[in-house]
Motif scaffolding. Structure first.
Motif, PDB file in Angstrom:
ATOM      1  N   ALA A  18      17.123 -12.508 -38.676  1.00  0.00           N
ATOM      2  CA  ALA A  18      16.154 -11.949 -37.717  1.00  0.00           C
ATOM      3  C   ALA A  18      15.717 -10.557 -38.163  1.00  0.00           C
ATOM      4  O   ALA A  18      14.531 -10.205 -38.094  1.00  0.00           O
ATOM      5  CB  ALA A  18      16.771 -11.911 -36.320  1.00  0.00           C
ATOM      6  N   ALA A  19      16.681  -9.758 -38.647  1.00  0.00           N
ATOM      7  CA  ALA A  19      16.329  -8.404 -39.102  1.00  0.00           C
ATOM      8  C   ALA A  19      15.371  -8.473 -40.284  1.00  0.00           C
ATOM      9  O   ALA A  19      14.392  -7.712 -40.355  1.00  0.00           O
ATOM     10  CB  ALA A  19      17.600  -7.638 -39.496  1.00  0.00           C
ATOM     11  N   GLU A  26      11.851  -9.609 -39.110  1.00  0.00           N
ATOM     12  CA  GLU A  26      11.127  -8.629 -38.289  1.00  0.00           C
ATOM     13  C   GLU A  26      10.713  -7.392 -39.074  1.00  0.00           C
ATOM     14  O   GLU A  26       9.908  -6.586 -38.598  1.00  0.00           O
ATOM     15  CB  GLU A  26      12.013  -8.170 -37.120  1.00  0.00           C
ATOM     16  N   ASP A  27      11.261  -7.222 -40.243  1.00  0.00           N
ATOM     17  CA  ASP A  27      11.010  -6.046 -41.069  1.00  0.00           C
ATOM     18  C   ASP A  27       9.496  -5.874 -41.313  1.00  0.00           C
ATOM     19  O   ASP A  27       8.809  -6.851 -41.648  1.00  0.00           O
ATOM     20  CB  ASP A  27      11.755  -6.282 -42.388  1.00  0.00           C
ATOM     21  N   GLN A  78       6.743  -8.551 -42.694  1.00  0.00           N
ATOM     22  CA  GLN A  78       5.659  -9.051 -41.840  1.00  0.00           C
ATOM     23  C   GLN A  78       4.312  -8.923 -42.548  1.00  0.00           C
ATOM     24  O   GLN A  78       3.466  -9.813 -42.472  1.00  0.00           O
ATOM     25  CB  GLN A  78       5.634  -8.274 -40.516  1.00  0.00           C
TER      26      GLN A  78
END
Ligand SMILES: N[C@@H](CCC(=O)N[C@@H](CS)C(=O)NCC(=O)O)C(=O)O
Length: 216
Positions: free
Chosen positions: A188-189, A192-193, A197
């Motif tokens: 997830a990290a 989302e970075d 993205q």
């Protein structure tokens, strides 16, 4: 400082390009980029006009050419004085897991090609593929458990190791790997970075499709 230019392949498919690109972004280096469409009749000639290995990524810094993703990450780390953990022990493990990625996981890389914009793809899970997935899960758990307290990355702060594993996160996201909770949080990290993205958005607008990489 002389200008930096990074030569990369298609964002959607070029996993080695993504590694070098993310490392430069995270280390705060400004660079121009040249994108060469892979799998075209003139791809080889185009790449060879820049790269002695006939492969991308390649980093130009003034007259200097640096090819190979890990060498580019190392060069960026030397330019900036960052990119590896500060403790010697963590740095040694970060280099070990980065090298393991760079030289290994052949089954994962061939059975699950990176396809940044694809979702919900399903393939046969062979024992060899399962073994690669389990080993990566183990690496992420080990790094996060031993060194990850200072932030969301494998060694707390962002390091070259995160850039090296970023395309694996995209593969797990595309093909739906069954992994541990810690590995899911790490994924997830990565997803989302902000630079990731940016890469994902651009990959959606690329006009090219490589049939052989459209798996599942
Ligand atoms: N070990 C190299 C591998 C680079 C590589 O295989 N790049 C692929 C694209 S992801 C390539 O240039 N392929 C040449 C082609 O498709 O003609 C690295 O780490 O940079």
């Amino acid at each position: 400082m002389a200008a930096l230019t990074l030569v990369i392949g298609n964002r959607n498919y070029s996993s080695w390009s993504l590694r070098a690109w993310l490392a430069l972004k995270h280390l705060g280096l400004d660079f121009e980029e040249i994108v060469i469409a892979l799998d075209h009749p003139d791809t080889h000639d185009q790449i060879e006009s820049f790269s002695p290995s006939g492969r991308v990524p390649l980093l130009r810094h003034g007259e200097l050419s640096v090819w190979d993703s890990l060498a580019i990450c190392e060069y960026a780390a030397e330019l900036t004085g960052s990119g590896w953990p500060s403790s010697r022990e963590a740095r040694a493990i970060a280099r070990s897991v980065s090298a393991e990625m760079h030289s290994g996981f052949a089954t994962l890389r061939s059975m699950w090609p990176m396809n940044a914009r694809a979702r919900n793809r399903h393939t046969v899970i062979t024992a060899a593929l399962e073994a690669d997935i389990e080993r990566i899960d183990e690496i992420w758990n080990d790094c996060r458990g031993r060194f990850g307290t200072g932030g969301p990355w494998l060694f707390g702060e962002y390091s070259v190791a995160d850039a090296m594993y970023a395309p694996v996160v995209l593969r797990f996201n595309t093909y739906g790997a069954r992994i541990s909770q810690t590995a899911r949080w790490y994924m997830a990290a990565v997803l989302e970075d902000a630079p990731m993205q940016d890469w994902l958005q651009s990959s959606k607008h690329e006009p090219w499709t490589i049939a052989a990489e459209e798996v599942g």
